[in-house]
Design a protein around this motif. Structure first.
Motif, mmCIF file in Angstrom:
data_model
loop_
_atom_site.group_PDB
_atom_site.id
_atom_site.type_symbol
_atom_site.label_atom_id
_atom_site.label_comp_id
_atom_site.label_asym_id
_atom_site.label_seq_id
_atom_site.Cartn_x
_atom_site.Cartn_y
_atom_site.Cartn_z
ATOM 1 N N GLU A 155 0.810 -1.227 0.000
ATOM 2 C CA GLU A 155 0.000 0.000 0.000
ATOM 3 C C GLU A 155 0.836 1.268 0.000
ATOM 4 O O GLU A 155 0.323 2.357 -0.250
ATOM 5 N N LYS A 156 2.134 1.120 0.276
ATOM 6 C CA LYS A 156 3.022 2.285 0.207
ATOM 7 C C LYS A 156 3.399 2.629 -1.232
ATOM 8 O O LYS A 156 3.971 3.678 -1.501
ATOM 9 N N LEU A 157 3.117 1.692 -2.135
ATOM 10 C CA LEU A 157 3.513 1.898 -3.532
ATOM 11 C C LEU A 157 2.403 2.613 -4.303
ATOM 12 O O LEU A 157 1.219 2.310 -4.136
ATOM 13 N N THR A 158 2.817 3.545 -5.146
ATOM 14 C CA THR A 158 1.840 4.257 -5.985
ATOM 15 C C THR A 158 2.179 4.155 -7.472
ATOM 16 O O THR A 158 1.330 4.442 -8.323
ATOM 17 N N SER A 159 3.411 3.793 -7.756
ATOM 18 C CA SER A 159 3.790 3.600 -9.160
ATOM 19 C C SER A 159 5.012 2.694 -9.217
ATOM 20 O O SER A 159 5.755 2.571 -8.229
ATOM 21 N N THR A 160 5.182 2.068 -10.359
ATOM 22 C CA THR A 160 6.333 1.183 -10.560
ATOM 23 C C THR A 160 6.828 1.308 -11.997
ATOM 24 O O THR A 160 6.019 1.337 -12.933
#
Lengths: 430, 264
Positions: free
Chosen positions: B67-72
């Motif tokens: 949930e800390k990720l917003t893009s990759t």
């Protein structure tokens, strides 16, 4: 090198180049031979699109050929055994391409069958007749012109060769193709070597011309494990404002050029795509070339794999070319050429002009084998939109053209002329 | 996954080689019988599909890390070794539902496929640009869902564990995910590490139908979430390709325009 390259580039690999081996190359060890044999057999066993192997007992084939492969004297004979094993399938696109074909060109010059004389020789009226002379070739420099009958190559008569092929009782297109390829194999040889042709000109006068085989310069492209192939493309605006494009292979460097040519001649009254002698290439390019001629979604046909299928789907892109379209074919229009011609024909988008195609339409993979040879093996079949299997049948022209030697001697191209007439007829009817 | 079908088609060649078609035999013999695979039955504890997914999430870093990720942005190489072809692959993902893949293969060209949040599209050198519809659209939108594993119960109508199997000598749960539109996806989940080791799916669309099997391996943590750095895929049982991830960056700014359908 346009139309002849198509048939030859890989046919050469499987036929002529089998005769060559790089000097000093070490032979395959018995263990490596077993490994190569097993890989070739297994690829077909695991990946042939038809689990019944075209009616062949593939396990029995292994039992038959394993001892022959082990006993083969030398690599050339070994690869010949592998080719014979693949030949049991009696289908196109199963071939062994020997390592010599992949030698670096500088290393191979004069030591492999890379020399050419620039002549396309096809069966016309039962004789071996020059149908095309490449500009700048040794054939042209010697004054050989279309319509000339070639009766002997290096003193060997061609008539018995034609007779041998006839006895095989093949489809006419396949008979013509086999003669064309066999003559081609005789004309080619190491660059710098000489070949003597006994020719009949007008009437009955005969002469012998000695030609020097030359390595043809030009753009070459290597796709994956295929050998480097020479690209050739021609575009022009014909009299009567008809667009014309001819290309020898379906390979990516030509994709944009073909589309650009079609765009640049979008104001013409009709368009001709000349696929005579085009031996195929990347399957996906068939729909790429077809796209500019469609204003709605279409499918050129479907290939069936052992697991799944692929449609040759066309998705319109912008304003299409809406005028009449003609495709020129002959016995050396193969594979992707047949997919494109057959699909466009059934969809009613193009009229097909010329002579029946060879009927060699199995999508394939080319894979490197230990030891440096490559294996080409079919992984799918191809059916037209109406479900017609083109392998072994080919595309039959809407407008068949019986080329006569006299027409060629007069500097005419009867197949192209028939296409021009068809387009003129369509546009005047509109 | 429609991009695989174009790639597979692109890699198939049809130049006629030396073997010349000859007269076909009149009758075909029956197919060669293949021995049925015999696998020892693994014995893993019974588990529900959602419990298995939760264990996978936990094993790969935990819900909080995801949930800390917003893009990759993922970059790597792509190789079809047997056929001597190689290239690069880039994958861009942005929460909540944007997705772009760019594959570039020598001798083939560049193939792009994207979802801008609503529209799914594809572009390749043969087809040009097209908008995906129906099952293809649904499939791509599922793929575009950022951190999709956290939303499996929303994305799939039916989740079931169909059995257990051995893979490379290790017991696996076999998880079948059936979406509302399209064919099920089957995933093998290692019974001890709870990492996904194999995925099998069938692509569907106007360009055909093809089975794609992918083996996932070499999991490495990036910003607390484990990512498979190596994927070996087989398309239609004929083309085997290896994707090796060389770089993964998370939470990098990505312009929305990157995901937009190209004009041509």
């Amino acid at each position: 090198m346009n139309r002849r390259l198509t048939v030859l580039a890989l046919a050469l690999a499987a036929l002529g180049a089998l005769l060559c081996r790089p000097a000093g190359a070490a032979g395959l060890s018995p263990a490596l031979r077993r490994q190569v044999f097993d890989l070739v057999w297994r690829r077909v066993y695991e990946r042939h699109y038809d689990p019944s192997f075209n009616g062949v007992d593939w396990k029995a084939v292994r039992a038959k050929y394993a001892p022959k492969a082990a006993a083969a004297k030398g690599d050339t004979a070994f690869y010949g055994v592998l080719q014979a094993m693949l030949g049991e399938l009696k289908q196109s696109h199963f071939a062994i391409i020997p390592p010599s074909v992949y030698l670096a060109e500088d290393d191979a010059r004069g030591r492999r069958m890379d020399g050419d004389v620039g002549l396309v020789v096809q069966l016309v009226g039962g004789q071996c007749v020059v149908t095309r002379v490449e500009p700048g070739s040794s054939g042209e420099q010697a004054g050989v012109r279309p319509g000339v009958v070639v009766t002997h190559v290096d003193g060997k008569p061609l008539a018995p060769l034609v007779e041998r092929v006839r006895k095989r009782k093949l489809r006419p297109a396949m008979e013509r193709l086999q003669v064309m390829m066999a003559v081609r194999a005789r004309l080619m040889g190491p660059s710098g070597s000489k070949v003597a042709l006994r020719c009949l000109e007008d009437g009955a006068s005969a002469r012998t011309v000695t030609l020097t085989r030359a390595f043809e310069q030009g753009e070459r492209f290597q796709f994956g494990e295929l050998p480097p192939l020479r690209l050739d493309m021609e575009t022009r605006r014909l009299d009567g404002n008809i667009g014309y494009v001819r290309f020898n292979l379906f390979l990516m460097p030509l994709m944009d050029r073909i589309r650009q040519a079609i765009r640049e001649m979008s104001d013409t009254r009709g368009f001709i795509i000349d696929l005579r002698g085009n031996g195929g290439g990347m399957g996906a390019m068939a729909w790429g070339v077809a796209t500019p001629f469609f204003d709605q979604r279409a499918s050129l046909g479907t290939m069936r794999l052992r697991s799944g299928n692929m449609n040759f789907a066309v998705f319109p892109q912008g304003e299409p070319f809406r005028g009449p379209l003609a495709i020129l074919i002959d016995e050396a229009s193969l594979s992707t050429s047949e997919v494109l011609a057959g699909g466009l024909q059934e969809l009613g988008r193009a009229r097909i002009v010329g002579r029946a195609t060879g009927g060699m339409v199995l999508p394939s993979s080319v894979e490197r084998l230990p030891g440096g040879a490559r294996l080409q093996y079919a992984v799918a079949d191809f059916r037209t939109p109406k479900g017609v299997l083109l392998e072994g049948r080919g595309v039959l022209p809407d407008i068949p053209v019986d080329v006569k030697r006299e027409e060629l001697l007069a500097g005419r191209d009867p197949i192209l002329e028939a296409a021009v007439r068809a387009i003129a007829g369509e546009t005047s009817a509109q | 996954m429609r991009r695989w079908i174009v790639l597979a088609a692109a890699l198939l060649v049809l130049p006629a080689a030396g073997a010349v078609a000859q007269k076909r035999p009149a009758a075909k013999k029956p197919a060669v019988k293949r021995p049925a695979a015999t696998k020892p039955a693994p014995k893993l504890p019974a588990i529900t599909p959602q419990e298995l997914i939760d264990k996978h999430i936990e094993a790969t870093g935990g819900r909080e890390a995801y949930e800390k990720l917003t893009s990759t942005v993922m970059k790597g190489t792509l190789e079809v070794k047997a056929q001597g072809l190689s290239g690069t692959i880039e994958i861009y993902q942005k929460a909540p539902d944007k997705f772009l893949t760019v594959q570039s293969i020598g001798g083939v060209g560049e193939m792009r496929q994207g979802v801008d949040g609503e529209t799914a599209w594809a572009k390749d050198p043969f087809t040009g640009v097209r908008t995906l519809e129906g099952v293809e659209l649904a499939t791509q939108r599922r793929a575009a869902r950022f951190n999709a594993i956290l939303h499996a119960s929303e994305l799939y109508d039916k989740m079931e564990i169909t059995g257990q199997a051995m893979l490379d000598g290790r017991p696996q749960y076999v998880l079948k995910l059936t979406p509302k539109e399209g064919k099920p996806i089957v995933q093998w989940v290692d019974g001890k590490t709870f990492l996904i080791t194999k995925t099998e799916m069938t692509t569907q669309g106007p360009q055909g139908e093809m089975t794609v099997v992918m083996r996932l391996m070499d999991y490495r943590p990036v910003d607390g979430v484990k990512v498979p750095f190596k994927t070996v895929g087989t398309m239609g049982g004929i083309v085997e390709l290896t994707i090796t991830v060389t770089d993964v960056k998370n939470n990098v700014p990505i312009e929305d325009s990157l995901f937009a359908k190209p004009a041509s």
